[in-house]
Scaffold this motif. Sequence first.
Motif, PDB file in Angstrom:
ATOM      1  N   LEU A  84     -43.144 -41.003  24.562  1.00  0.00           N
ATOM      2  CA  LEU A  84     -41.884 -40.801  25.263  1.00  0.00           C
ATOM      3  C   LEU A  84     -41.980 -39.670  26.277  1.00  0.00           C
ATOM      4  O   LEU A  84     -41.432 -39.758  27.376  1.00  0.00           O
ATOM      5  N   ASP A  85     -42.703 -38.602  25.934  1.00  0.00           N
ATOM      6  CA  ASP A  85     -42.838 -37.477  26.851  1.00  0.00           C
ATOM      7  C   ASP A  85     -43.497 -37.885  28.165  1.00  0.00           C
ATOM      8  O   ASP A  85     -43.123 -37.415  29.238  1.00  0.00           O
ATOM      9  N   VAL A  86     -44.446 -38.806  28.094  1.00  0.00           N
ATOM     10  CA  VAL A  86     -45.109 -39.300  29.300  1.00  0.00           C
ATOM     11  C   VAL A  86     -44.121 -40.065  30.176  1.00  0.00           C
ATOM     12  O   VAL A  86     -44.053 -39.854  31.395  1.00  0.00           O
ATOM     13  N   MET A  87     -43.325 -40.929  29.558  1.00  0.00           N
ATOM     14  CA  MET A  87     -42.358 -41.725  30.326  1.00  0.00           C
ATOM     15  C   MET A  87     -41.272 -40.828  30.920  1.00  0.00           C
ATOM     16  O   MET A  87     -40.840 -41.054  32.057  1.00  0.00           O
ATOM     17  N   LEU A  88     -40.862 -39.809  30.194  1.00  0.00           N
ATOM     18  CA  LEU A  88     -39.878 -38.872  30.736  1.00  0.00           C
ATOM     19  C   LEU A  88     -40.442 -38.180  31.982  1.00  0.00           C
ATOM     20  O   LEU A  88     -39.742 -38.034  32.988  1.00  0.00           O
ATOM     21  N   ALA A  89     -41.693 -37.784  31.925  1.00  0.00           N
ATOM     22  CA  ALA A  89     -42.322 -37.133  33.079  1.00  0.00           C
ATOM     23  C   ALA A  89     -42.443 -38.097  34.257  1.00  0.00           C
ATOM     24  O   ALA A  89     -42.147 -37.724  35.405  1.00  0.00           O
ATOM     25  N   LEU A  90     -42.854 -39.321  33.971  1.00  0.00           N
ATOM     26  CA  LEU A  90     -42.985 -40.317  35.046  1.00  0.00           C
ATOM     27  C   LEU A  90     -41.653 -40.613  35.724  1.00  0.00           C
ATOM     28  O   LEU A  90     -41.592 -40.800  36.942  1.00  0.00           O
ATOM     29  N   ARG A  91     -40.584 -40.644  34.923  1.00  0.00           N
ATOM     30  CA  ARG A  91     -39.258 -40.966  35.458  1.00  0.00           C
ATOM     31  C   ARG A  91     -38.513 -39.711  35.946  1.00  0.00           C
ATOM     32  O   ARG A  91     -37.421 -39.808  36.462  1.00  0.00           O
ATOM     33  N   LYS A  92     -39.149 -38.544  35.725  1.00  0.00           N
ATOM     34  CA  LYS A  92     -38.538 -37.264  36.116  1.00  0.00           C
ATOM     35  C   LYS A  92     -37.151 -37.085  35.508  1.00  0.00           C
ATOM     36  O   LYS A  92     -36.181 -36.733  36.175  1.00  0.00           O
ATOM     37  N   VAL A  93     -37.083 -37.359  34.199  1.00  0.00           N
ATOM     38  CA  VAL A  93     -35.838 -37.236  33.440  1.00  0.00           C
ATOM     39  C   VAL A  93     -36.040 -36.132  32.409  1.00  0.00           C
ATOM     40  O   VAL A  93     -37.075 -36.070  31.744  1.00  0.00           O
ATOM     41  N   LEU A 103     -34.545 -45.477  30.741  1.00  0.00           N
ATOM     42  CA  LEU A 103     -35.768 -45.138  31.481  1.00  0.00           C
ATOM     43  C   LEU A 103     -36.359 -46.325  32.235  1.00  0.00           C
ATOM     44  O   LEU A 103     -37.414 -46.194  32.859  1.00  0.00           O
ATOM     45  N   ASP A 104     -35.681 -47.477  32.159  1.00  0.00           N
ATOM     46  CA  ASP A 104     -36.154 -48.694  32.823  1.00  0.00           C
ATOM     47  C   ASP A 104     -37.619 -48.972  32.472  1.00  0.00           C
ATOM     48  O   ASP A 104     -38.497 -49.001  33.333  1.00  0.00           O
TER      49      ASP A 104
END
Length: 74
Positions: free
Chosen positions: A7-16, A55-56
């Motif tokens: 999840l931390d990776v996806m948050l970084a990718l989505r800048k959330v 996060l789409d």
Amino acid sequence: MSIEITLDVMLALRKVKSKDLAAQIGITEQNLSLLKQGKVKGFRLATLEAICEALDCQPGDLLKYQPTVKDSDA
């Protein structure tokens, strides 16, 4: 555990920010933090669905299977 939560990776990718995601999906920042760290044994599919919607992304973008090495395999 054999399932890694990315999840931390996806948050970084989505800048959330975690704080913003937690508010958007209706869970506490502490529970989201525990989820990110992989310190939970399970979570509701409704929570996974809410995260994916926010996060789409797909569930497979958040979960990774890592087989554990058994002593007899080493």
